[in-house]
Design a protein around this motif. Sequence first.
Motif, PDB file in Angstrom:
ATOM      1  N   VAL A   1      -7.179  14.131   4.269  1.00  0.00           N
ATOM      2  CA  VAL A   1      -7.538  13.585   5.563  1.00  0.00           C
ATOM      3  C   VAL A   1      -6.772  14.438   6.418  1.00  0.00           C
ATOM      4  CG1 VAL A   1      -7.418  11.312   4.502  1.00  0.00           C
ATOM      5  CG2 VAL A   1      -4.896  11.804   5.467  1.00  0.00           C
ATOM      6  N   HIS A   2      -5.730  14.653   6.557  1.00  0.00           N
ATOM      7  CA  HIS A   2      -4.930  15.832   7.260  1.00  0.00           C
ATOM      8  C   HIS A   2      -5.391  17.261   7.660  1.00  0.00           C
ATOM      9  CE1 HIS A   2      -1.721  12.910   6.466  1.00  0.00           C
ATOM     10  NE2 HIS A   2      -2.041  13.295   4.886  1.00  0.00           N
ATOM     11  N   ASN A   3      -6.275  16.957   6.851  1.00  0.00           N
ATOM     12  CA  ASN A   3      -7.209  19.276   6.823  1.00  0.00           C
ATOM     13  C   ASN A   3      -8.455  18.571   7.920  1.00  0.00           C
ATOM     14  OD1 ASN A   3      -4.917  20.903   6.950  1.00  0.00           O
ATOM     15  ND2 ASN A   3      -4.796  20.327   4.755  1.00  0.00           N
ATOM     16  N   ALA A   4      -8.773  17.398   7.484  1.00  0.00           N
ATOM     17  CA  ALA A   4     -10.399  16.917   7.219  1.00  0.00           C
ATOM     18  C   ALA A   4     -11.388  17.764   6.512  1.00  0.00           C
ATOM     19  CB  ALA A   4     -10.547  17.823   9.380  1.00  0.00           C
ATOM     20  N   SER A   5     -10.539  17.625   4.859  1.00  0.00           N
ATOM     21  CA  SER A   5     -11.785  17.960   3.877  1.00  0.00           C
ATOM     22  C   SER A   5     -12.040  17.017   3.853  1.00  0.00           C
ATOM     23  CB  SER A   5     -11.279  19.574   4.401  1.00  0.00           C
ATOM     24  OG  SER A   5     -10.490  19.366   2.676  1.00  0.00           O
ATOM     25  N   ILE A   6     -13.454  17.653   2.278  1.00  0.00           N
ATOM     26  CA  ILE A   6     -13.750  17.001   1.652  1.00  0.00           C
ATOM     27  C   ILE A   6     -14.104  17.824   0.628  1.00  0.00           C
ATOM     28  CG2 ILE A   6     -14.201  14.902   2.464  1.00  0.00           C
ATOM     29  CD1 ILE A   6     -18.062  15.784   2.083  1.00  0.00           C
ATOM     30  N   THR A   7     -13.525  17.267  -0.812  1.00  0.00           N
ATOM     31  CA  THR A   7     -14.488  18.483  -2.498  1.00  0.00           C
ATOM     32  C   THR A   7     -15.593  17.009  -3.108  1.00  0.00           C
ATOM     33  OG1 THR A   7     -12.535  19.159  -1.768  1.00  0.00           O
ATOM     34  CG2 THR A   7     -13.264  19.077  -4.252  1.00  0.00           C
TER      35      THR A   7
ATOM     36  N   VAL B   1      -7.264   5.322   3.739  1.00  0.00           N
ATOM     37  CA  VAL B   1      -6.886   4.330   4.696  1.00  0.00           C
ATOM     38  C   VAL B   1      -6.078   3.231   3.627  1.00  0.00           C
ATOM     39  CG1 VAL B   1      -7.612   2.591   6.514  1.00  0.00           C
ATOM     40  CG2 VAL B   1      -8.158   5.141   6.292  1.00  0.00           C
ATOM     41  N   ALA B   2      -6.783   2.537   3.148  1.00  0.00           N
ATOM     42  CA  ALA B   2      -5.996   1.391   2.979  1.00  0.00           C
ATOM     43  C   ALA B   2      -4.886   1.437   0.791  1.00  0.00           C
ATOM     44  CB  ALA B   2      -7.194  -0.281   2.442  1.00  0.00           C
ATOM     45  N   ASP B   3      -4.521   0.512   0.716  1.00  0.00           N
ATOM     46  CA  ASP B   3      -3.595   0.230  -0.735  1.00  0.00           C
ATOM     47  C   ASP B   3      -5.604  -0.159  -1.228  1.00  0.00           C
ATOM     48  OD1 ASP B   3      -2.925  -1.099  -2.940  1.00  0.00           O
ATOM     49  OD2 ASP B   3      -1.338  -0.761  -2.361  1.00  0.00           O
ATOM     50  N   GLU B   4      -5.238   0.621  -2.867  1.00  0.00           N
ATOM     51  CA  GLU B   4      -6.354   0.695  -3.568  1.00  0.00           C
ATOM     52  C   GLU B   4      -6.058  -1.174  -4.383  1.00  0.00           C
ATOM     53  OE1 GLU B   4      -7.320   3.433  -6.469  1.00  0.00           O
ATOM     54  OE2 GLU B   4      -5.643   5.113  -5.482  1.00  0.00           O
TER      55      GLU B   4
ATOM     56  N   TRP C   1      -8.474   0.951  10.409  1.00  0.00           N
ATOM     57  CA  TRP C   1      -9.862   1.749   9.791  1.00  0.00           C
ATOM     58  C   TRP C   1      -9.452   3.374   9.806  1.00  0.00           C
ATOM     59  CZ3 TRP C   1     -12.952  -1.153  13.435  1.00  0.00           C
ATOM     60  CH2 TRP C   1     -13.978  -2.402  12.469  1.00  0.00           C
ATOM     61  N   THR C   2      -7.876   3.944   9.835  1.00  0.00           N
ATOM     62  CA  THR C   2      -8.235   5.487  10.076  1.00  0.00           C
ATOM     63  C   THR C   2      -6.975   5.704   9.823  1.00  0.00           C
ATOM     64  OG1 THR C   2      -6.293   5.302  12.645  1.00  0.00           O
ATOM     65  CG2 THR C   2      -9.030   5.444  12.809  1.00  0.00           C
ATOM     66  N   ASN C   3      -6.986   7.073   9.124  1.00  0.00           N
ATOM     67  CA  ASN C   3      -5.508   7.626   8.547  1.00  0.00           C
ATOM     68  C   ASN C   3      -5.993   9.014   8.898  1.00  0.00           C
ATOM     69  OD1 ASN C   3      -3.632   9.170   6.968  1.00  0.00           O
ATOM     70  ND2 ASN C   3      -4.291   8.289   5.550  1.00  0.00           N
ATOM     71  N   ASP C   4      -4.855   9.499  10.115  1.00  0.00           N
ATOM     72  CA  ASP C   4      -4.608  10.612  10.541  1.00  0.00           C
ATOM     73  C   ASP C   4      -6.140  11.457  10.961  1.00  0.00           C
ATOM     74  OD1 ASP C   4      -4.495  13.373  11.360  1.00  0.00           O
ATOM     75  OD2 ASP C   4      -3.210  13.847   9.774  1.00  0.00           O
ATOM     76  N   ARG C   5      -6.991  12.419  10.287  1.00  0.00           N
ATOM     77  CA  ARG C   5      -8.569  12.848  11.258  1.00  0.00           C
ATOM     78  C   ARG C   5      -9.566  12.165  10.333  1.00  0.00           C
ATOM     79  NH1 ARG C   5      -8.390  17.738  14.188  1.00  0.00           N
ATOM     80  NH2 ARG C   5      -6.308  17.699  14.628  1.00  0.00           N
ATOM     81  N   LEU C   6      -9.482  10.764   9.024  1.00  0.00           N
ATOM     82  CA  LEU C   6     -10.104  10.358   8.825  1.00  0.00           C
ATOM     83  C   LEU C   6     -10.609   8.836   9.357  1.00  0.00           C
ATOM     84  CD1 LEU C   6     -12.153   8.934   6.250  1.00  0.00           C
ATOM     85  CD2 LEU C   6     -10.198   8.175   5.342  1.00  0.00           C
ATOM     86  N   ALA C   7     -11.547   8.269   9.539  1.00  0.00           N
ATOM     87  CA  ALA C   7     -12.047   6.876  10.102  1.00  0.00           C
ATOM     88  C   ALA C   7     -12.929   6.360   9.302  1.00  0.00           C
ATOM     89  CB  ALA C   7     -12.625   6.988  11.289  1.00  0.00           C
ATOM     90  N   LEU C   8     -12.906   4.710   8.799  1.00  0.00           N
ATOM     91  CA  LEU C   8     -13.927   4.203   7.683  1.00  0.00           C
ATOM     92  C   LEU C   8     -14.827   3.973   9.571  1.00  0.00           C
ATOM     93  CD1 LEU C   8     -11.349   2.133   6.134  1.00  0.00           C
ATOM     94  CD2 LEU C   8     -13.001   4.333   5.380  1.00  0.00           C
ATOM     95  N   VAL C   9     -16.246   3.738   8.871  1.00  0.00           N
ATOM     96  CA  VAL C   9     -16.915   3.202   9.749  1.00  0.00           C
ATOM     97  C   VAL C   9     -18.071   1.710   9.023  1.00  0.00           C
ATOM     98  CG1 VAL C   9     -17.441   4.462  11.891  1.00  0.00           C
ATOM     99  CG2 VAL C   9     -18.617   5.253   9.283  1.00  0.00           C
ATOM    100  N   GLY C  10     -18.470   0.966   9.408  1.00  0.00           N
ATOM    101  CA  GLY C  10     -19.553   0.132   9.002  1.00  0.00           C
ATOM    102  C   GLY C  10     -18.630  -0.645   7.836  1.00  0.00           C
TER     103      GLY C  10
ATOM    104  N   VAL D   1      -8.040  14.393  18.189  1.00  0.00           N
ATOM    105  CA  VAL D   1      -8.446  14.015  17.443  1.00  0.00           C
ATOM    106  C   VAL D   1      -7.909  12.550  17.297  1.00  0.00           C
ATOM    107  CG1 VAL D   1     -10.145  13.682  15.218  1.00  0.00           C
ATOM    108  CG2 VAL D   1     -10.636  15.535  16.691  1.00  0.00           C
ATOM    109  N   PRO D   2      -6.914  12.711  16.270  1.00  0.00           N
ATOM    110  CA  PRO D   2      -6.046  11.321  15.455  1.00  0.00           C
ATOM    111  C   PRO D   2      -6.473  10.167  16.357  1.00  0.00           C
ATOM    112  CG  PRO D   2      -5.076  13.679  14.560  1.00  0.00           C
ATOM    113  CD  PRO D   2      -5.970  13.920  15.750  1.00  0.00           C
TER     114      PRO D   2
END
Length: 687
Positions: free
Chosen positions: A140-146, A172-175, A298-307, A344-345
Amino acid sequence: MDPPTGLSILIVGAGIAGLAAATALRQQGHQVEVFERSRLAEEVGAAIHLTPNANGALKRIGVDTRKYGAVKTEKYREYDINGRANHSMDVAEISQKWQHEWLLIHRAHLHDALKDKAIGAGKGKPAVLHTSCKIAEVDVHNASITLEDGKSFHGDLVLGADGVHAFTRRYVADESVKPFSSGSNAFRFLIPRQVVLDDPEVADLVEVDGTCQTWRHFDKRIVVYPCVNNTMLNLVCIHPDNLTSVGINQGWDQGVSKETLKETFKEFDPRALRILDKADPESIRIFPLLDMENLPEWTNDRLALVGDAAHPFLPYRASGGAMAIEDGLCLSILLPGDIKKDDVPARLKLYEEARQERVFNILQYTRDSATRPVGAEESARVFAYIFDHDEWDYSTEFLRRHLRAQNPQLYYRQPTVFGPMPGPRQDFRGRDRVAASVKSTFRTASIQFKTSRTYLKNLLPNTSYSFPGSGSVAHATLSQTTLDGMDWLAGGGYNHLGLYIHGVQHKGAGGQITEGLYLPVLFEDLTDAIISGREELGFPKVYSDIDIDNRRDSYAVTAGWRGAVWGRMSLTGLKEGQTSGSPQPSKMFVHRYMPSVGMEHRGTPEAEYPVVIDFAEESKTVPTKITRVLTAEKATFEIDGLDWKRLPTLHHIISRLAEVPVYEVLEGKVVEGEGVANVSSARRLHL
């Protein structure tokens, strides 16, 4: 080659939320990549409502679902368990109040429409769609996915649009925050409309295009409405989850027998059951209606949830897909193409702030509809809240207000609803105007004269203002200035003409003395300058026509109102030379007076206080360069008070100026130069 613009945006999930966001964001100039877990990135499910707010949002990004088989909603009917009519609504009639249509569309066709717009030709660079991509990790901090295969992708932000069972939600939220059964399951399937039309027992139920109908009984309901150009009927049959068995984590595509469907609704209106009986057994599916606690973030640094990843919906207010589409539109407004990566954040948090109240309200409406009867009046209020919204306009204004709030020193003048007013002291973006005024030019023609101190005392606002010392003679100047090359007027200019009284002092309540010029009135021939000066600075400005006749050795000014000439200045025999007048004062006063609103408050000001302008402070920001000085052999002026008919709004001023005696003209001159101060040094003088 121009440098690339826009952000690199990675979207996890190619459902309605992901593709709507991808389409809106690519059109803002961003480079978008979408990662879909399935092989074909096809949307499953049956049909979906596109309420006016959702349809309007889609039109904003160029998606016309009528070309993909969407059906206009024409009528709505509601029956009880026995088939008695509870409620009927002519949607076509009431839809006149909405800008956009209420449509019904197969989910797969909506998905096709969004996918075509996201990856096809059009505004912005087409989004890149990666299929068969299972996400293993998000940074979420470097906006990357693996991905599970080890491939990594890097961007400027990540959007989690991976649905109700979102993998991205854990960042973003607790599991422990997971969707749970709402207490209901739903059968879903499609049947050809013609099959029902061919049955005389039920044909009348579907003979009108665009008809939605519902049979309701406590915790059960059967919903039927058309899609695919009115050729197919979509059926959703909601019931308590203890009547059927369904895997909560297995999605939309779980099979179930036709016998189970019929047994679950066996007590319903025989005509409704007759329609159910037309289902192809192989087409019937069952799914759980899931709910989830409201996520505070809904967000954490450079990640946001939608829908659904951020807010899964129950299907009672036709808003799950609509809210997902609105999310994407909101993000595209808050993330314009020229946004800086470092912002962005903060903008993602702004998205959360912009959307949560509306989403949470509608979530509660759906829960209420699932658990209790909702009356017609309440239902109408809810429909209005949902349908009347325009996310484009709302988010645009939300961003405007946010940006304005970053600069609490913005100037606002009427009409304030359009935002801060550009003018001499701030540009249209709210930035201070300083350096741009350096190249502006001025030409000032002035006549300084001796006059009656006694008379001029009558033009001072109150006893706090006075002339120091003794004597009956005072000095005053009638001065006309032409300004040009003004940045705030896009290089244009205007004229002003004022009477300046020399040697006035103001004594505050604490005994403090301030000395300077006093300006009782300033005439200008541009209303923009008048409004700015009156409202922002408290200057005593009024309108007048001011015409200039500038010759090689003479300079003439004519002032009037709608053809009625009330004043003339004349400087003749102009020659290059130095002035011999008194030194320029360091300060100037104006007296601000704002009347109260309401006839019952006549004579009582909303505000009244002295304002002081410090010329030394002005010169620090915009230094003045004098390029030419002309002195006059002869300088005269005359003022004609005329009458109320000739000067209906100015006679009370002009008649008083006409009475000012001229004992002796001390100097007439024309001064030209560069550098026009914006009077930003004006300050309220504390009493």
